[in-house]
Design an enzyme around this catalytic site. Structure first.
Site, PDB file in Angstrom:
ATOM      1  N   LYS A   1       3.271  -5.059   8.957  1.00 16.12           N
ATOM      2  CA  LYS A   1       3.408  -4.007   7.944  1.00 16.12           C
ATOM      3  C   LYS A   1       4.751  -3.306   8.135  1.00 16.12           C
ATOM      4  O   LYS A   1       5.010  -2.743   9.202  1.00 16.12           O
ATOM      5  CB  LYS A   1       2.269  -2.993   8.057  1.00 16.12           C
TER       6      LYS A   1
ATOM      7  N   GLY B   1       0.846  -1.201   0.000  1.00 15.93           N
ATOM      8  CA  GLY B   1       0.000   0.000   0.000  1.00 15.93           C
ATOM      9  C   GLY B   1       0.871   1.237   0.000  1.00 15.93           C
ATOM     10  O   GLY B   1       2.096   1.146  -0.046  1.00 15.93           O
ATOM     11  N   ALA B   2       0.246   2.388   0.108  1.00 17.23           N
ATOM     12  CA  ALA B   2       0.987   3.661   0.065  1.00 17.23           C
ATOM     13  C   ALA B   2       2.029   3.701   1.181  1.00 17.23           C
ATOM     14  O   ALA B   2       3.112   4.230   1.037  1.00 17.23           O
ATOM     15  CB  ALA B   2       0.005   4.812   0.238  1.00 17.23           C
ATOM     16  N   GLN B   3       1.677   3.080   2.321  1.00 18.18           N
ATOM     17  CA  GLN B   3       2.589   3.204   3.464  1.00 18.18           C
ATOM     18  C   GLN B   3       3.631   2.103   3.494  1.00 18.18           C
ATOM     19  O   GLN B   3       4.665   2.278   4.128  1.00 18.18           O
ATOM     20  CB  GLN B   3       1.802   3.077   4.756  1.00 18.18           C
ATOM     21  N   GLY B   4       3.341   0.948   2.868  1.00 15.23           N
ATOM     22  CA  GLY B   4       4.345  -0.092   2.967  1.00 15.23           C
ATOM     23  C   GLY B   4       3.838  -1.457   2.566  1.00 15.23           C
ATOM     24  O   GLY B   4       2.730  -1.606   2.047  1.00 15.23           O
TER      25      GLY B   4
ATOM     26  N   ASP C   1      -9.119  10.297   4.123  1.00 12.97           N
ATOM     27  CA  ASP C   1      -8.601   9.581   2.951  1.00 12.97           C
ATOM     28  C   ASP C   1      -9.129   8.157   2.882  1.00 12.97           C
ATOM     29  O   ASP C   1      -8.417   7.233   2.502  1.00 12.97           O
ATOM     30  CB  ASP C   1      -7.070   9.588   2.997  1.00 12.97           C
TER      31      ASP C   1
HETATM   32  C1  LIG Z   1      -2.764  -0.338   4.706  1.00 12.03           C
HETATM   33  N1  LIG Z   1      -2.836  -1.794   4.736  1.00 12.03           N
HETATM   34  C2  LIG Z   1      -2.933  -2.498   5.917  1.00 12.03           C
HETATM   35  N2  LIG Z   1      -2.739  -1.862   7.096  1.00 12.03           N
HETATM   36  C3  LIG Z   1      -2.880  -2.573   8.239  1.00 12.03           C
HETATM   37  C4  LIG Z   1      -3.227  -3.915   8.211  1.00 12.03           C
HETATM   38  C5  LIG Z   1      -3.400  -4.514   6.945  1.00 12.03           C
HETATM   39  C6  LIG Z   1      -3.781  -5.852   6.804  1.00 12.03           C
HETATM   40  C7  LIG Z   1      -4.239  -6.650   7.808  1.00 12.03           C
HETATM   41  N3  LIG Z   1      -4.513  -7.853   7.282  1.00 12.03           N
HETATM   42  C8  LIG Z   1      -4.241  -7.801   5.974  1.00 12.03           C
HETATM   43  C9  LIG Z   1      -4.376  -8.810   5.003  1.00 12.03           C
HETATM   44  C10 LIG Z   1      -4.051  -8.484   3.686  1.00 12.03           C
HETATM   45  C11 LIG Z   1      -3.585  -7.195   3.362  1.00 12.03           C
HETATM   46  C12 LIG Z   1      -3.460  -6.233   4.337  1.00 12.03           C
HETATM   47  N4  LIG Z   1      -3.801  -6.573   5.640  1.00 12.03           N
HETATM   48  N5  LIG Z   1      -3.253  -3.797   5.823  1.00 12.03           N
HETATM   49  C13 LIG Z   1      -2.825  -2.582   3.483  1.00 12.03           C
HETATM   50  C14 LIG Z   1      -1.494  -2.395   2.760  1.00 12.03           C
HETATM   51  C15 LIG Z   1      -1.458  -3.330   1.565  1.00 12.03           C
HETATM   52  C16 LIG Z   1      -2.611  -3.042   0.616  1.00 12.03           C
HETATM   53  C17 LIG Z   1      -3.956  -3.117   1.332  1.00 12.03           C
HETATM   54  C18 LIG Z   1      -3.993  -2.233   2.592  1.00 12.03           C
END
Ligand SMILES: CN(c1nccc(-c2cnc3ccccn23)n1)C1CCCCC1
Length: 356
Positions: free
Chosen positions: A47, A27-30, A144
């Protein structure tokens, strides 16, 4: 102490307690990995933040996310389980930040709502409204919200995954990752003042997208974003312009005038799953709620708490989920503080020490 993995060209360092790493998404952050935590016997999401303090803005966003994650406790907001850095011994080498969070099955942009029914759609909307309502009660405005930062589980539960801090700067220029602005409220696009119900606009866009499976306002830039919005919801009346600067007002008045399209034509019954004859979960009720969320003038737009009372979602209402105790209030001044990177780094490093 740490095992090192290589995924997508990125080194991932994890304490030995986390095993069976699997890449989940970017994602945008990592980058986000799935892992099994042998200490708690549960699957988690890890993350790794991309260049968490390369710029003062990304450092502020990193710090703000920690503060909020530490504050908020609600079932529709993802929980922070651990926070670590492999460079824990020496702040001068401190460069990587890892957040360990509850694992979801994915997010709304990867999850096509095939064969969902009206109850499912209404329940998803109720949970999004509950999560955002809880942020607002704690003094946090996301600004956002978009499908990729709304996590879901196969059991239809929803959790907000991150906390925005949208501002013009955090587009491609800073992170090399284009953050989509299709869901941003008009007042944010126009750089006018905003209140909590800026998030209601975003939820309305997400709601429409879940129904039509297409982005409602797919603007290619800020100007195009505004043009797409008024071509659908119609040119706003003059009271909205009062809040704008003269240059913005003059520019907007130079655009062609549009009348609003009807929500029946945009979201016809045929797009909705069928519903029981005496149910409140009708296409008409869904359209009515969306029509109150996608109002350009924030003074006329519904707020989250009133949206939760709408017939389309109120059937799920539970006092503990909506009117329970707010988390301690977020110190909104963080959004306006300007520190240099070194200061943010020290603040973030200190936050991590509280978890060790
Ligand atoms: C900002 N993002 C993010 N932040 C906190 C927690 C999680 C998270 C928790 N479980 C899962 C399973 C699959 C993908 C992401 N996650 N994802 C994601 C970054 C990657 C793209 C989707 C959002």
């Amino acid at each position: 102490m740490y095992s090192t993995y290589l995924f997508e060209g990125t080194n991932i360092d994890v304490p030995h307690r986390y095993e069976n790493l699997e890449y989940q998404g970017f994602g945008a952050q990592g980058i986000v990995m799935k892992a099994f935590d042998t200490q708690t016997q549960q699957n988690v999401a890890i993350k790794k933040l991309t260049r968490p303090f390369a710029h003062p803005l990304s450092a502020k966003r990193t710090f703000r996310e920690f503060v909020i994650l530490n504050l908020i406790n609600h079932q529709n907001v993802v929980k922070l389980l651990n926070l670590y850095t492999p460079q824990n011994d020496n702040i001068n080498e401190f460069s990587d930040v890892y957040l360990v969070m509850e694992l979801m099955d994915g997010n709304l942009s990867t999850f096509s709502l095939q064969n969902y029914d009206q109850e499912h759609l209404s329940f998803l909307m109720y949970q999004m409204l509950c999560g955002v309502n809880h942020l607002h009660k704690s003094g946090i405005i996301h600004r956002d919200l978009k499908p990729s930062n709304i996590g879901f589980r196969a059991n239809a539960s929803i959790k907000l995954l991150d906390f925005g801090l949208a501002c013009a700067e955090n587009s491609a220029s800073l992170t090399g990752y284009v953050t989509t602005r299709h869901y941003r409220a008009p007042e944010i696009i126009l750089g006018a003042g905003y209140k909590a119900n800026a998030d209601v606009w975003s939820l309305g866009c997400i709601f429409a997208e879940l129904i039509t499976k297409t982005i409602l306002f797919p603007g290619t830039n800020h100007v195009d974003q505004w043009t797409k919005i008024i071509s659908i919801v119609g040119t706003p009346n003059s009271s909205f312009y009062e809040t704008l600067t003269d240059t913005t007002k003059a520019y907007l008045n130079s655009l062609p005038k549009y009348s609003a399209k009807s929500w029946e034509s945009l979201l016809p019954d045929s797009l909705f799953p069928s519903w029981e004859k005496d149910s409140e979960l009708t296409a008409a009720n869904a359209r009515d709620l969306i029509s109150k969320m996608l109002v350009i003038d924030p003074k006329q737009r519904i707020n989250v708490r009133d949206a939760i009372n709408h017939p389309y979602v109120k059937l799920w209402y539970k006092a503990s989920e909506v009117d329970g105790l707010a988390s301690p209030s977020y110190d909104i001044t963080i959004d306006d503080i300007e520190h240099d990177v070194e200061t943010w780094k020290r603040l973030i490093f200190n936050q991590i020490q509280t978890w060790q």
